[in-house]
Design a protein around this motif. Structure first.
Motif, PDB file in Angstrom:
ATOM      1  N   UNK A   1       0.779  -1.252   0.042  1.00  9.30           N
ATOM      2  CA  UNK A   1       0.001  -0.020  -0.137  1.00  9.30           C
ATOM      3  C   UNK A   1       0.881   1.245  -0.148  1.00  9.30           C
ATOM      4  N   UNK A   2       1.900   1.319   0.887  1.00  6.89           N
ATOM      5  CA  UNK A   2       2.505   2.608   1.000  1.00  6.89           C
ATOM      6  C   UNK A   2       3.527   2.703  -0.304  1.00  6.89           C
ATOM      7  N   UNK A   3       4.204   1.732  -1.019  1.00  9.50           N
ATOM      8  CA  UNK A   3       4.808   1.629  -2.098  1.00  9.50           C
ATOM      9  C   UNK A   3       3.934   2.257  -3.222  1.00  9.50           C
ATOM     10  N   UNK A   4       2.562   1.805  -3.162  1.00  7.50           N
ATOM     11  CA  UNK A   4       1.649   2.288  -4.281  1.00  7.50           C
ATOM     12  C   UNK A   4       1.417   3.644  -4.105  1.00  7.50           C
ATOM     13  N   UNK A   5       1.265   3.989  -2.931  1.00  4.51           N
ATOM     14  CA  UNK A   5       0.737   5.497  -2.483  1.00  4.51           C
ATOM     15  C   UNK A   5       1.952   6.334  -3.054  1.00  4.51           C
ATOM     16  N   UNK A   6       3.187   5.856  -2.897  1.00 13.47           N
ATOM     17  CA  UNK A   6       4.326   6.712  -3.550  1.00 13.47           C
ATOM     18  C   UNK A   6       4.765   6.507  -4.800  1.00 13.47           C
ATOM     19  N   UNK A   7       3.924   5.809  -5.718  1.00 12.87           N
ATOM     20  CA  UNK A   7       3.613   5.772  -7.222  1.00 12.87           C
ATOM     21  C   UNK A   7       4.529   4.664  -7.714  1.00 12.87           C
ATOM     22  N   UNK A   8       5.098   3.560  -6.911  1.00  8.09           N
ATOM     23  CA  UNK A   8       5.806   2.684  -7.240  1.00  8.09           C
ATOM     24  C   UNK A   8       4.715   1.394  -7.806  1.00  8.09           C
ATOM     25  N   UNK A   9       4.691   1.239  -9.169  1.00  6.62           N
ATOM     26  CA  UNK A   9       3.927   0.065  -9.484  1.00  6.62           C
ATOM     27  C   UNK A   9       4.230  -1.135  -9.938  1.00  6.62           C
ATOM     28  N   UNK A  10       5.580  -1.156 -10.134  1.00  9.91           N
ATOM     29  CA  UNK A  10       6.388  -2.363 -10.454  1.00  9.91           C
ATOM     30  C   UNK A  10       6.871  -3.097  -9.227  1.00  9.91           C
ATOM     31  N   UNK A  11       5.864  -3.738  -8.398  1.00 13.54           N
ATOM     32  CA  UNK A  11       6.248  -4.102  -7.236  1.00 13.54           C
ATOM     33  C   UNK A  11       5.627  -5.641  -7.513  1.00 13.54           C
ATOM     34  N   UNK A  12       6.430  -6.764  -7.175  1.00 11.61           N
ATOM     35  CA  UNK A  12       6.300  -8.138  -7.266  1.00 11.61           C
ATOM     36  C   UNK A  12       6.497  -8.716  -5.849  1.00 11.61           C
ATOM     37  N   UNK A  13       5.448  -9.198  -5.439  1.00  5.34           N
ATOM     38  CA  UNK A  13       5.331  -9.797  -4.062  1.00  5.34           C
ATOM     39  C   UNK A  13       5.717 -11.401  -4.115  1.00  5.34           C
ATOM     40  N   UNK A  14       6.414 -11.952  -3.404  1.00  5.51           N
ATOM     41  CA  UNK A  14       6.725 -13.382  -3.241  1.00  5.51           C
ATOM     42  C   UNK A  14       5.429 -14.247  -2.516  1.00  5.51           C
ATOM     43  N   UNK A  15       4.730 -14.689  -3.566  1.00  3.27           N
ATOM     44  CA  UNK A  15       3.373 -15.054  -3.066  1.00  3.27           C
ATOM     45  C   UNK A  15       3.565 -16.233  -1.942  1.00  3.27           C
ATOM     46  N   UNK A  16       4.658 -17.119  -2.117  1.00  6.22           N
ATOM     47  CA  UNK A  16       4.630 -18.277  -1.271  1.00  6.22           C
ATOM     48  C   UNK A  16       4.943 -17.583   0.216  1.00  6.22           C
ATOM     49  N   UNK A  17       5.605 -16.246   0.336  1.00  5.77           N
ATOM     50  CA  UNK A  17       5.973 -16.034   1.636  1.00  5.77           C
ATOM     51  C   UNK A  17       5.162 -14.641   2.071  1.00  5.77           C
ATOM     52  N   UNK A  18       3.989 -14.323   1.211  1.00  8.80           N
ATOM     53  CA  UNK A  18       3.244 -13.074   1.512  1.00  8.80           C
ATOM     54  C   UNK A  18       2.367 -13.053   2.708  1.00  8.80           C
TER      55      UNK A  18
END
Length: 573
Positions: free
Chosen positions: A249-266
């Motif tokens: 959320x805070x990365x999105x708010x700051x304008x960072x759209x290329x964020x890839x979360x590790x699904x297995x550890x999310x």
């Protein structure tokens, strides 16, 4: 089983509210396992400046529901004795995704509400920084987080914040511990949470609270450095902890759209199934997030530890590989970036005695103030609060163990705001056509290539007391470096090579610091209980025009190897 132990064990068994730990204790009683029971009842899990942390299990030496209830009753009594209007100001409680954290947090709330406190309890798991934020936001008397941070799965913990929003320091730790000892002999007050809610003693912190923290990061003055974010891409892992939702959320708010979360550890998982040790510093812990970054050719591979108060990052190299930055490197990069952009009245930065001295040199080049404390954010934050002045406000602090505080919204380490600040720094660098590596090299060229190392040295059992030996025979040289002065923190005294002394403003601690020529440094922390010492080394190599990063690093590594070898050889056998 001796009579005293039998009485202790039976009394505990009768008071234990948890069928699970009761069963474990009953098996030991039935098996007449006196040795294990003796160890289990040999004292209490020590309450210190970090609160409690230990393996979950039965008895007073472990983390369990009865220990949590007794601890909370002791804490509540101490707050009532120390803080005006403590009950009405109340306590904020949050918890992580470990096994038992939910139950421990709810038990703590039941004890405090029964004692008359207003309790604000998070309605779901919460990153640790949110609770530290909440103490100040609600003007609470204290905060509690049930978390064992990055410890192995079998651990849990109980962390306490004072009314100023920072972790407790002496004398509060011993004051609370004494009240816990007393509470353990009493009947513990307890209120059902439904009843507490009906009596307006319990307030649930729902999404609105989480969003308040989120907006706080988005609106923080020092995180308003708007750069083109399109060139920054990053993989992220919450390491089976509680950071993912807020980090994204805070990365999105700051304008960072290329964020890839590790699904297995999310998602939170108290078993931490994909890591041997859920600490980003441990070997292999970052493997999945680096693989995710590699898959997307991302610039950064970022991690929070399971309670999201620490931040780790690996950065893509010119060889399209990923290399971890040390805590010192991240700290100096963030410090330099924030000082470059901060307003004139916000120039106070801090670090610890075992972290690199490079931040203090960077601060000096900005005509900023840098303070140094004992290890631990409890010291970094309490000193930072006390050092603040109208024209010299707090900006940033860090310690080498991946802890960073950006601004004064949270008076503890915060891996979420650090994540945003680091991504923004990378966006600024990318606008100038620079990489993180370029910026680090620029800092090293200006202030010297700083290399730090930490080593535990096991000594023979019959080795004389190492601290006493070094105090009685202070070295004039270490390796080829002349000692310019040395600090004995147990005496709060600095001794210069001419024999003159000065008082140093640090709390007493069994630590010796040797400041040497060429900016080299050795810190020795003797162990009072075993033949072992911890040594922290720093060497600094100046860089000229002919030097590359690689040549400076190679020279520093060789210097460090020789330095450590010579220092170890100088210690008594």
């Amino acid at each position: 089983m001796n009579t005293h132990l039998h009485h202790q064990v039976n009394q505990w068994f009768e008071q234990d509210p948890d069928p699970k730990t009761q069963r474990a204790l009953k098996i030991l009683i039935d098996n007449q396992d006196e040795s294990t029971l003796t160890d289990m009842f040999s004292g209490r899990l020590a309450f210190g400046t970090a609160g409690l942390r230990g393996v979950v299990g039965p008895g007073p030496m472990a983390m369990n529901r009865l220990v949590v209830r007794q601890t909370t009753a002791g804490l509540g009594a101490y707050l009532l004795s120390q803080i005006s209007y403590a009950a009405s100001r109340g306590v904020i409680i949050g918890y992580d995704g470990r096994h038992d954290s939910y139950t421990f947090a709810h038990d703590a709330a039941s004890v405090l509400t029964a004692m008359g406190f207003t309790v604000r309890l998070t309605a779901q798991v919460a990153p640790t920084p949110l609770v530290a934020f909440g103490v100040k936001h609600f003007n609470a008397a204290a905060g509690i987080v049930v978390t064992a941070s990055h410890n192995p799965p079998q651990y849990n913990g109980y962390k306490v914040y004072w009314e100023n929003g920072a972790q407790i320091i002496p004398p509060h730790d011993s004051g609370i511990a004494a009240r816990i000892e007393h509470a353990a002999t009493q009947t513990i007050p307890f209120m059902d949470l439904e009843l507490a809610e009906e009596q307006d003693k319990l307030i649930w912190l729902k999404d609105e609270f989480y969003q308040t923290y989120r907006h706080g990061i988005h609106n923080a003055t020092i995180l308003q450095q708007h750069a083109n974010t399109s060139k920054v891409s990053l993989a992220y892992t919450a390491m089976h902890g509680v950071g993912a939702n807020m980090a994204e959320a805070v990365l999105h708010d700051a304008g960072f759209k290329q964020v890839y979360s590790v699904e297995a550890q999310r998602e939170p998982d108290g078993d931490f199934p994909t890591v041997n040790f859920p600490n980003p510093e441990e070997e292999g812990a970052m493997d999945l997030v680096i693989a995710e970054a590699n898959k997307h050719r991302a610039m950064l591979a970022c991690a929070n530890d399971p309670d999201a108060d620490r931040f780790a990052v690996a950065v893509r190299t010119s060889d399209n590989d990923y290399k971890m930055l040390t805590g010192d490197q991240v700290g100096v990069l963030l410090g330099e970036y924030l000082l470059s952009n901060a307003p004139a009245h916000q120039r106070l930065v801090g670090t610890t005695i075992v972290s690199s001295s490079l931040l203090s040199k960077v601060a000096q080049s900005f005509h900023a103030s840098c303070y140094t404390t004992l290890t631990g954010f409890k010291w970094l934050m309490n000193v930072g609060i006390n050092r603040c002045e109208a024209d010299n406000q707090f900006l940033f602090a860090y310690e080498e163990a991946l802890g960073y505080t950006v601004g004064s919204m949270v008076w503890d380490k915060d891996g979420l705001s650090a994540l945003v600040a680091f991504a923004q720094m990378c966006a600024k660098l990318a606008e100038k056509g620079q990489t993180v590596w370029d910026k680090l090299e620029q800092i090293y060229r200006q202030h010297g290539f700083h290399l730090n190392a930490q080593i535990s040295i096991a000594l023979k059992p019959d080795t004389p007391n190492i601290g006493e030996y070094l105090r009685q025979q202070p070295p004039e040289k270490i390796a080829d470096y002349t000692v310019q002065f040395w600090d004995d923190l147990s005496q709060s005294r600095r001794t210069f090579c001419d024999g003159s002394t000065a008082v140093i403003d640090l709390p007493k601690s069994d630590v010796l610091i040797y400041s040497l020529e060429n900016d080299a440094r050795v810190i020795v922390r003797p162990s009072g209980t075993e033949p072992k010492i911890k040594c922290y080394y720093e060497v600094v190599e100046s860089m000229d025009e002919t030097d590359t990063w690689a040549t400076a690093q190679m020279r520093a590594q060789q210097t460090m190897a020789n330095f450590i070898k010579a220092h170890q050889a100088s210690l008594p056998e």
